[in-house]
Design an enzyme around this catalytic site. Structure first.
Site, short mmCIF file in Angstrom:
data_model
loop_
_atom_site.label_atom_id
_atom_site.label_comp_id
_atom_site.label_asym_id
_atom_site.label_seq_id
_atom_site.Cartn_x
_atom_site.Cartn_y
_atom_site.Cartn_z
N ASP A 47 -112.65 -74.26 22.68
CA ASP A 47 -113.19 -75.06 23.78
C ASP A 47 -112.63 -76.48 23.70
O ASP A 47 -112.34 -76.97 22.59
CB ASP A 47 -114.71 -75.11 23.71
CG ASP A 47 -115.36 -73.77 24.06
OD1 ASP A 47 -114.69 -72.94 24.71
OD2 ASP A 47 -116.52 -73.57 23.69
N TYR A 75 -116.36 -70.74 11.52
CA TYR A 75 -116.75 -71.92 12.28
C TYR A 75 -117.93 -72.60 11.60
O TYR A 75 -118.79 -71.94 11.02
CB TYR A 75 -117.19 -71.54 13.70
CG TYR A 75 -116.17 -70.79 14.51
CD1 TYR A 75 -115.33 -71.46 15.40
CD2 TYR A 75 -116.05 -69.40 14.42
CE1 TYR A 75 -114.39 -70.78 16.16
CE2 TYR A 75 -115.12 -68.71 15.18
CZ TYR A 75 -114.29 -69.40 16.04
OH TYR A 75 -113.37 -68.72 16.79
N ASP A 89 -123.33 -75.69 25.97
CA ASP A 89 -122.89 -76.76 25.07
C ASP A 89 -123.36 -78.10 25.61
O ASP A 89 -124.04 -78.17 26.66
CB ASP A 89 -121.38 -76.72 24.86
CG ASP A 89 -120.58 -76.97 26.14
OD1 ASP A 89 -121.17 -77.43 27.15
OD2 ASP A 89 -119.37 -76.70 26.14
N ARG A 181 -120.98 -70.60 21.38
CA ARG A 181 -121.97 -71.06 22.35
C ARG A 181 -123.01 -69.99 22.64
O ARG A 181 -124.19 -70.29 22.85
CB ARG A 181 -121.27 -71.48 23.65
CG ARG A 181 -120.55 -72.82 23.55
CD ARG A 181 -119.89 -73.19 24.87
NE ARG A 181 -118.74 -72.35 25.17
CZ ARG A 181 -118.37 -71.99 26.40
NH1 ARG A 181 -119.09 -72.39 27.44
NH2 ARG A 181 -117.30 -71.25 26.59
#
Length: 304
Positions: A47, A75, A89, A181
């Site tokens: 993103d 992550y 987000d 997300r």
């Protein structure tokens, strides 16, 4: 006859530590320009507001992109509890709020169902296609869209910090196609308090680590200079999860022509396994091993 691409015939991988605020496509274009390369691509979109590993393939290394895309990735991300947004987000519009804040113990327990083989619904603002159009475009146009759940392998999902009541930091290792997300959104729903991603960083992807990544500023500093080539990693690093088979000149020639080629005997692969062949230390092809031969699916045309 197709037109020849402009730029250098250069192959390999550059590990970029992507900054926030730029798209993955922008990074690829920057790297291609910096190397004056004739071809480039990336292995797994991040993103725009996310940071961390973006592995960029140049030249013939683009043929190994699927093996990095399919590899495990890790992550670290912070979830803002108490709020849902339309984009899942911090960039989105807040659409629901709650004053409830779960305990650390409740968060750890709620993470357990997210492990293993799960079904995940991508965010509405994502690149998933619906009837040929990107979901994010339809969502921006105000259309009410429904995305189908997709399978995802989550190998690890743990809580690493609780900075305050409103935030929790998590670390996740997962397979191809995972949306952080969606994890934040679904965790907030499971806890009954809503949630969205506040910060996101990819710390490694397959064999590539953020600690080895070149920063945006460093790429600009070294662009179009011979020193930048020193950071280029071998094409075969994209094949780290596949066994290597060695071949003799005759086998290498046949493979380079797209035909099955003999490889040296080995006990590392079985009939039908996917592997890659090398000759004098250089990658020649990827394919399936059958009865002493590699049947190529991708052939590497590397310059001498």
């Amino acid at each position: 006859m197709g037109r020849k691409r402009k730029g250098r015939d250069i192959s390999g991988w550059l590990v970029v530590d992507k900054p926030a605020g730029v798209t993955s496509t922008t990074v690829v274009n920057k790297v291609r320009w910096a190397f004056n390369a004739n071809k480039a691509g990336h292995a797994g979109t991040l993103d725009p507001d996310a940071t961390g590993v973006l592995a960029v393939a140049l030249g013939e290394a683009t043929k190994t992109v699927p093996y990095i895309t399919d590899a495990l990735k890790a992550y670290t991300f912070t979830v803002r509890l108490g709020q849902s947004t339309n984009t899942d987000d911090a960039e989105g519009e807040v659409i629901a709020q709650s004053d409830d804040r779960p305990s650390d113990a409740a968060i750890k327990e709620a993470l357990l169902p997210f492990l293993g083989d799960v079904m995940q619904v991508p965010p509405k603002f994502s690149a998933v296609k619906i009837d040929g159009q990107r979901a994010y475009k339809l969502a921006r146009d105000g259309e009410d869209i429904t995305l189908a759940a997709r399978p995802l392998w989550v190998e690890e999902l743990v809580m690493t910090d609780r900075p305050d009541a409103d935030h929790v930091t998590l670390e996740m290792t997962c397979g191809k196609g995972g949306y952080v997300r969606s994890i934040a959104r679904d965790l907030g729903a499971a806890l009954g308090c809503h949630g969205h991603v506040r910060e996101l960083r990819r710390i490694w992807s397959g064999p590539f680590d953020a600690a080895d990544g070149l920063t945006w500023d460093r790429i600009e500093e070294l662009a179009r200079t011979p020193d930048l080539d020193n950071y280029l990693r071998p094409l075969e690093e994209g094949l780290a999860d596949l066994p290597e088979l060695k071949c003799q000149p005759e086998g290498a020639t046949r493979l380079r022509n797209g035909n099955p080629g003999m490889v040296l005997p080995t006990t590392d692969v079985e009939y039908g396994d996917e592997a890659w062949a090398s000759y004098q230390g250089r990658p020649v092809a990827v394919g399936r091993y059958k009865s002493g031969e590699l049947h190529p699916s991708r052939v590497f045309n590397l310059p001498d």
